[in-house]
Design a protein around this motif. Structure first.
Motif, PDB file in Angstrom:
ATOM      1  N   MET A   1      -4.870 -27.253  -1.695  1.00  0.00           N
ATOM      2  CA  MET A   1      -4.272 -28.683  -1.852  1.00  0.00           C
ATOM      3  C   MET A   1      -4.644 -29.416  -3.188  1.00  0.00           C
ATOM      4  O   MET A   1      -5.511 -29.133  -4.122  1.00  0.00           O
ATOM      5  N   LYS A   2      -3.623 -29.514  -3.690  1.00  0.00           N
ATOM      6  CA  LYS A   2      -3.421 -29.847  -5.961  1.00  0.00           C
ATOM      7  C   LYS A   2      -3.839 -31.525  -5.113  1.00  0.00           C
ATOM      8  O   LYS A   2      -3.258 -32.175  -5.046  1.00  0.00           O
ATOM      9  N   LEU A   3      -5.407 -31.861  -6.017  1.00  0.00           N
ATOM     10  CA  LEU A   3      -5.657 -33.574  -5.736  1.00  0.00           C
ATOM     11  C   LEU A   3      -6.317 -34.422  -7.657  1.00  0.00           C
ATOM     12  O   LEU A   3      -6.515 -33.460  -8.098  1.00  0.00           O
ATOM     13  N   LYS A   4      -5.415 -35.198  -7.339  1.00  0.00           N
ATOM     14  CA  LYS A   4      -5.630 -36.493  -8.066  1.00  0.00           C
ATOM     15  C   LYS A   4      -6.160 -36.975  -8.538  1.00  0.00           C
ATOM     16  O   LYS A   4      -5.855 -37.667  -7.304  1.00  0.00           O
ATOM     17  N   ILE A   5      -7.170 -37.413  -9.054  1.00  0.00           N
ATOM     18  CA  ILE A   5      -8.796 -38.301  -8.439  1.00  0.00           C
ATOM     19  C   ILE A   5      -8.560 -39.310  -9.966  1.00  0.00           C
ATOM     20  O   ILE A   5      -8.976 -39.022 -10.441  1.00  0.00           O
ATOM     21  N   SER A   6      -8.424 -40.288  -9.335  1.00  0.00           N
ATOM     22  CA  SER A   6      -9.014 -41.156 -10.043  1.00  0.00           C
ATOM     23  C   SER A   6     -10.277 -42.537  -9.976  1.00  0.00           C
ATOM     24  O   SER A   6     -10.333 -42.714  -8.745  1.00  0.00           O
ATOM     25  N   HIS A   7     -10.960 -42.925 -10.267  1.00  0.00           N
ATOM     26  CA  HIS A   7     -12.390 -43.077  -9.408  1.00  0.00           C
ATOM     27  C   HIS A   7     -12.968 -44.301 -10.935  1.00  0.00           C
ATOM     28  O   HIS A   7     -13.603 -44.143 -11.712  1.00  0.00           O
ATOM     29  N   GLU A   8     -12.872 -45.708 -10.683  1.00  0.00           N
ATOM     30  CA  GLU A   8     -13.888 -46.984 -10.975  1.00  0.00           C
ATOM     31  C   GLU A   8     -14.238 -47.805 -10.606  1.00  0.00           C
ATOM     32  O   GLU A   8     -14.004 -48.391  -9.274  1.00  0.00           O
ATOM     33  N   THR A   9     -15.653 -48.019 -11.249  1.00  0.00           N
ATOM     34  CA  THR A   9     -16.530 -48.074 -11.051  1.00  0.00           C
ATOM     35  C   THR A   9     -17.441 -48.949 -11.932  1.00  0.00           C
ATOM     36  O   THR A   9     -18.010 -48.643 -13.188  1.00  0.00           O
ATOM     37  N   ASP A  81      -7.778 -28.285  -7.438  1.00  0.00           N
ATOM     38  CA  ASP A  81      -7.573 -27.734  -6.171  1.00  0.00           C
ATOM     39  C   ASP A  81      -8.739 -27.666  -4.925  1.00  0.00           C
ATOM     40  O   ASP A  81      -9.632 -27.034  -5.547  1.00  0.00           O
ATOM     41  N   THR A  82      -7.936 -27.998  -3.656  1.00  0.00           N
ATOM     42  CA  THR A  82      -9.481 -27.461  -2.928  1.00  0.00           C
ATOM     43  C   THR A  82      -8.410 -26.340  -1.580  1.00  0.00           C
ATOM     44  O   THR A  82      -7.150 -26.660  -1.572  1.00  0.00           O
ATOM     45  N   ARG A  83      -9.438 -26.010  -0.941  1.00  0.00           N
ATOM     46  CA  ARG A  83      -8.479 -24.965   0.478  1.00  0.00           C
ATOM     47  C   ARG A  83      -9.812 -25.352   1.446  1.00  0.00           C
ATOM     48  O   ARG A  83     -10.975 -25.931   1.345  1.00  0.00           O
ATOM     49  N   ASP A  84      -8.626 -25.387   2.816  1.00  0.00           N
ATOM     50  CA  ASP A  84     -10.337 -25.321   4.023  1.00  0.00           C
ATOM     51  C   ASP A  84     -10.939 -23.657   4.259  1.00  0.00           C
ATOM     52  O   ASP A  84     -10.247 -22.892   3.685  1.00  0.00           O
ATOM     53  N   ASP A 229     -12.567 -29.696   5.536  1.00  0.00           N
ATOM     54  CA  ASP A 229     -11.093 -29.184   5.068  1.00  0.00           C
ATOM     55  C   ASP A 229     -10.561 -29.248   3.324  1.00  0.00           C
ATOM     56  O   ASP A 229     -11.541 -30.040   2.975  1.00  0.00           O
ATOM     57  N   GLU A 230      -9.077 -29.085   3.361  1.00  0.00           N
ATOM     58  CA  GLU A 230      -8.801 -29.105   2.105  1.00  0.00           C
ATOM     59  C   GLU A 230      -8.285 -30.561   1.557  1.00  0.00           C
ATOM     60  O   GLU A 230      -8.791 -30.871   0.179  1.00  0.00           O
ATOM     61  N   ARG A 231      -8.808 -31.252   2.219  1.00  0.00           N
ATOM     62  CA  ARG A 231      -8.803 -32.565   2.606  1.00  0.00           C
ATOM     63  C   ARG A 231      -9.743 -33.439   1.692  1.00  0.00           C
ATOM     64  O   ARG A 231      -9.779 -34.821   0.476  1.00  0.00           O
ATOM     65  N   TYR A 232     -10.889 -32.183   1.764  1.00  0.00           N
ATOM     66  CA  TYR A 232     -12.276 -33.725   0.642  1.00  0.00           C
ATOM     67  C   TYR A 232     -12.536 -32.165  -0.488  1.00  0.00           C
ATOM     68  O   TYR A 232     -12.538 -31.275  -1.019  1.00  0.00           O
ATOM     69  N   VAL A 233     -12.915 -33.928  -1.255  1.00  0.00           N
ATOM     70  CA  VAL A 233     -13.910 -33.047  -2.448  1.00  0.00           C
ATOM     71  C   VAL A 233     -16.086 -33.221  -2.108  1.00  0.00           C
ATOM     72  O   VAL A 233     -15.687 -34.826  -2.487  1.00  0.00           O
TER      73      VAL A 233
END
Length: 270
Positions: A1-9, A81-84, A229-233
């Motif tokens: 799974m290709k994921l884009k992450i935006s995290h602001e604190t 990129d993540t995979r199970d 699984d692939e949903r996790y980073v």
């Protein structure tokens, strides 16, 4: 799974602070289940210090902000990129022996109820994988997912007594009872991608890892009754949430602090 992450604190202070020193554990882990393509960390007005990989395999870097400032923003943007891997942390390099994770920590200290729960689970370390699955299922059954009823200071014992909590509470409770059954266990921080029609979880997420001889570290998300699984980073780990915190820091000043966190995890098209 290709994921884009935006995290602001964003940290806001009612009186300007003189300076701020932070330790950031915000870089994705390196193992076979995920590959980072872009990852940018920015701290408003910040000076990047040295970085290092600790004994648990986590990348940690220091930042300093010189004041006076009345707010500080920590921003992460990345693609990964993540995979199970069925929860198995294969290919992750670390130096700390798993037995070090048998010791208790402030958030996972067992009380009588946690000891009773651990003892009630059928199985033995002879089949550690099966036992770990039963321990995770027990926590899922005893602590209902309910945001807003616990806080950052809630312990595993308090969450079990309440019977409600969030992913942090499930992870603390599972870590505590796994250790009671002589299985090394630790708290993991990271992100979770969930679909619009899925259960309501924050994109910032936490789960537990239990060490199984012959397989290594395996993740268990008792809040969602599954293995990562692939949903996790995965970002990093520790004895409990405080030990594995993505952001730790000390502000020099007398003002009160307010905190706002926004995390967005999106699936990208091929």
């Amino acid at each position: 799974m290709k994921l884009k992450i935006s995290h602001e604190t964003v940290y806001r202070y009612d009186q300007p602070i003189r300076n701020l020193v932070q330790s950031l554990r915000l870089t994705p882990s390196v193992f076979e289940g995920q590959k980072t393509h872009e990852w940018k960390i920015e701290v408003s007005g910040g000076i990047r210090g040295p970085g290092f990989r600790d004994g648990a395999g986590d990348w940690i870097e220091g930042w300093t902000v010189r004041g006076p400032v009345d707010h500080v923003t920590v921003r992460i943007d990345g693609r990964i990129d993540t995979r199970d891997m069925a929860g198995v942390l294969r290919g992750h390099r670390e130096m700390i022996h798993p037995l070090a994770y048998l010791r208790d920590s402030p958030k996972t200290l067992p009380d009588a109820a946690l000891r009773d729960l651990a003892a009630s689970i059928k199985g033995s370390t002879a089949d550690a994988l099966d036992l770990a699955h039963h321990l995770s299922a027990a926590v899922s059954g005893r602590i209902a997912f309910r945001p807003g009823v616990t806080g950052t200071g809630t312990t595993a014992a308090e969450a079990l007594a309440l019977g409600e909590g969030v992913c942090q509470d499930h992870s603390h409770a599972l870590t505590a009872i796994a250790r009671l059954r002589d299985l090394p266990a630790r708290y993991v921080s990271g992100y979770l991608h969930s679909t619009i029609d899925g259960l309501a979880h924050d994109a910032a997420h936490a789960w537990a890892e239990i060490h199984v001889e012959g397989l290594g570290w395996i993740g268990f998300d008792a809040a969602n009754s599954c293995c990562p699984d692939e949903r996790y980073v995965r970002l990093g780990s520790g004895l409990d949430a405080a030990d594995a915190a993505p952001i730790r820091g000390v502000a020099h000043g007398t003002g009160a602090e307010e905190l706002d966190v926004s995390v967005r995890v999106e699936e990208m098209t091929q």
